[in-house]
Design an enzyme around this catalytic site. Structure first.
Site, PDB file in Angstrom:
ATOM      1  NE  ARG A   1     -13.149  42.614 -27.321  1.00 59.17           N
ATOM      2  CZ  ARG A   1     -12.295  43.544 -27.014  1.00 59.17           C
ATOM      3  NH1 ARG A   1     -11.367  42.648 -26.553  1.00 59.17           N
ATOM      4  NH2 ARG A   1     -12.423  45.070 -26.698  1.00 59.17           N
TER       5      ARG A   1
ATOM      6  CB  CYS B   1      -5.107  43.819 -29.025  1.00 60.19           C
ATOM      7  SG  CYS B   1      -4.162  44.584 -28.391  1.00 60.19           S
TER       8      CYS B   1
END
Length: 273
Positions: A182, A238
Site C-alpha cells: 500500500r 496509516c
C-alpha cells in the site's frame, strides 16, 4: 505490572479479573463488517469486559476531510470512560482485540491522549486468551461509574497543514505504518488514491508483533526505531489513524516519546488530491 509497562500477559489478567481497580475493554472490530466485533463480544468475551466500538466510541462521524476515522470528541469519550468505571489516573485499563493490537492500540493511544497513562494491552489478545483456556463470559458487566476529567495532550496530534510544513525538515521523520504494497501504491483496497505522502518512510505496523499476535521483545522494539531515535519529531500515519497507533505503542515501549499522530492519515491526505 508497572503503570508504564503498557503490556500484560494472559496470566496477569487472569489473576486480576476480580480486581476493582482494573477495567477491561474489548476493542474487537472488523473494517469489512463494522457490526462483527460487537456480535462476537455478545457471544463470548473476557469476564467483566466492556465493549467499545471503533466507529461509535473511538471515532467521530466522517466528514469530507479529516480521514475515515476522525478522533472522537474528547468530552464524549471521557463520559464513556467514566460510565464504564474508569477513574482518571487511578484505574488500570486493560484493552484487547483479535487483530494484533490494530484497534486496542487506538484505544490505548486515546486514553493517553486524554491524559490517562494507566493503560495496557493484553499480549496475544483475545485469540491467545481463548486458545489457552482462560475464562470467558457472555454477560455484559454492570459497573459503578467513575470520574474522568481529561487533561488533553493536544500537541500529540498533527493535521495536514502541520505535516506539509514539517515533514521534510531534517529533524522530523514521517512514518507510514501501512503494509509495504500500500505504501508503494501497488495495492489500495480502501482509499480512492494509491501511494504515500512524499517523504514518508515505511514501518509496517505488523512488525510490532509476531504472527501469533504476541508483542516482539523489548529489544526488538528498540532496534526497530534505531535510525529515528534522535529525531525531534516522528509524525506517524496509516490509512485512517488507527494502525498508526500500533507504531506509536512500539515507540513508547522503546522509550521514544517524540511520536505524534497524523490522525487523518492517508485518507485525509488523499482527499485533497
Amino acid at each position: 505490572m508497572t503503570e508504564q509497562a503498557f503490556i500484560v500477559s494472559g496470566q496477569y489478567l487472569s489473576d486480576h479479573l476480580d480486581d476493582p481497580h482494573i477495567v477491561i475493554v474489548d476493542c474487537r472490530f472488523a473494517l469489512s463488517d463494522p457490526n462483527l466485533g460487537y456480535e462476537q463480544y455478545k457471544v463470548s468475551h473476557i469476564p467483566g469486559a466492556h465493549y467499545l466500538d471503533l466507529n461509535k466510541d473511538l471515532s467521530r462521524p466522517v466528514e469530507r476531510h479529516g480521514g475515515r476515522h476522525p478522533l472522537p470528541e474528547p468530552g464524549k469519550l471521557a463520559q464513556k470512560l467514566a460510565g464504564i468505571g474508569v477513574n482518571f489516573r487511578k484505574t488500570l485499563v486493560i484493552a484487547y482485540d483479535d487483530s494484533r493490537f490494530a484497534f486496542a492500540s487506538r484505544f490505548w493511544w486515546l486514553l493517553r491522549y486524554l491524559g490517562h497513562d494507566q493503560v495496557a494491552l493484553l499480549d496475544g489478545g483475545w485469540t491467545r486468551w481463548h486458545s489457552q483456556g482462560y475464562p470467558v463470559s457472555d454477560q455484559e458487566p454492570t459497573t459503578k461509574p467513575g470520574i474522568f476529567v481529561q487533561q488533553l495532550r493536544s500537541d500529540w496530534v498533527v493535521d495536514i497543514n502541520t505535516v506539509k510544513v514539517r515533514k521534510d525538515l531534517p529533524e522530523v521523520a514521517l512514518v507510514d505504518s501501512r503494509e509495504s504494497d500500500r505504501y508503494l501504491g501497488k495495492r489500495e483496497p480502501i482509499d480512492p488514491v494509491a501511494g504515500h505522502i512524499p517523504g514518508a518512510i515505511n514501518y509496517p505496523w505488523h512488525g510490532v508483533t509476531d504472527t501469533n499476535g504476541y508483542l516482539q521483545p523489548l529489544a526488538s522494539q528498540q532496534q526497530r526505531w534505531t535510525e529515528l531515535e534522535n529525531k525531534q519529531e516522528i509524525l506517524v500515519y496509516c490509512g485512517s489513524g488507527v494502525t498508526a497507533c500500533v507504531n506509536l505503542f512500539s515507540l513508547a515501549l522503546a522509550g521514544i516519546n517524540t511520536g505524534k499522530l497524523y490522525a487523518g492519515s492517508w485518507s485525509d491526505w488523499c482527499s485533497y488530491l
